[in-house]
Design an enzyme around this catalytic site. Sequence first.
Site, PDB file in Angstrom:
ATOM      1  N   ASP A 187     -17.653 -53.313  36.440  1.00  0.00           N
ATOM      2  CA  ASP A 187     -17.540 -54.422  37.392  1.00  0.00           C
ATOM      3  C   ASP A 187     -18.108 -54.101  38.763  1.00  0.00           C
ATOM      4  O   ASP A 187     -17.731 -54.727  39.754  1.00  0.00           O
ATOM      5  CB  ASP A 187     -16.080 -54.881  37.508  1.00  0.00           C
ATOM      6  CG  ASP A 187     -15.596 -55.553  36.233  1.00  0.00           C
ATOM      7  OD1 ASP A 187     -16.415 -56.172  35.531  1.00  0.00           O
ATOM      8  OD2 ASP A 187     -14.385 -55.455  35.939  1.00  0.00           O
ATOM      9  N   LYS A 243     -23.805 -38.718  32.376  1.00  0.00           N
ATOM     10  CA  LYS A 243     -22.656 -39.250  31.655  1.00  0.00           C
ATOM     11  C   LYS A 243     -21.799 -40.006  32.661  1.00  0.00           C
ATOM     12  O   LYS A 243     -20.886 -39.450  33.250  1.00  0.00           O
ATOM     13  CB  LYS A 243     -21.862 -38.125  31.007  1.00  0.00           C
ATOM     14  CG  LYS A 243     -22.644 -37.360  29.962  1.00  0.00           C
ATOM     15  CD  LYS A 243     -22.021 -35.999  29.728  1.00  0.00           C
ATOM     16  CE  LYS A 243     -22.898 -35.125  28.879  1.00  0.00           C
ATOM     17  NZ  LYS A 243     -23.960 -34.492  29.650  1.00  0.00           N
ATOM     18  N   HIS A 253     -29.426 -36.607  30.737  1.00  0.00           N
ATOM     19  CA  HIS A 253     -28.168 -35.951  30.395  1.00  0.00           C
ATOM     20  C   HIS A 253     -26.999 -36.442  31.235  1.00  0.00           C
ATOM     21  O   HIS A 253     -25.923 -35.849  31.237  1.00  0.00           O
ATOM     22  CB  HIS A 253     -28.346 -34.434  30.533  1.00  0.00           C
ATOM     23  CG  HIS A 253     -27.492 -33.653  29.607  1.00  0.00           C
ATOM     24  ND1 HIS A 253     -26.496 -32.807  30.029  1.00  0.00           N
ATOM     25  CD2 HIS A 253     -27.471 -33.609  28.247  1.00  0.00           C
ATOM     26  CE1 HIS A 253     -25.916 -32.249  28.990  1.00  0.00           C
ATOM     27  NE2 HIS A 253     -26.482 -32.731  27.900  1.00  0.00           N
TER      28      HIS A 253
END
Length: 140
Positions: free
Chosen positions: A93, A88, A86
């Site tokens: 870079d 996010k 879950h």
Amino acid sequence: ALFFPSQASLGRLLDRIRGCRRSLDICVFSITHDRLAEAVVEAHRRGIPVRLLTDVDKTLDRGSDVLDLARAGVPVRTDTTESLMHNKFAIFDGDVLATGSYNWTRSATRANQENILVTDDPRLVEAYRAEFDRLWEMFG
């Protein structure tokens, strides 16, 4: 800070993906937003090393872009446990972190109250990079 619903915030996230020059690591529960998926594929086609971690249950959801990303050659690993992957967050870079409540979905962009914090704080970026690498190995 990016807040949703907002096309402007989506545009800033797309700019961040399109601006990648060295790497793009994405760890999200779900991707159903075609413009985000297309930007990820474009980065991959430009030769940017891209890796995607997601939840196995979300790969087969209606509108999911995960299998399309995999077919385009983006390395994808999925959490196949009974628990949810879950997270996010994304690392751009290797030195910019974006994290928050935002799933990379149409509904998160158009309707939900969501957020993303973008930072280049080296301590936070390194902590998330270490977690991404740990999960990448775990689900390899």
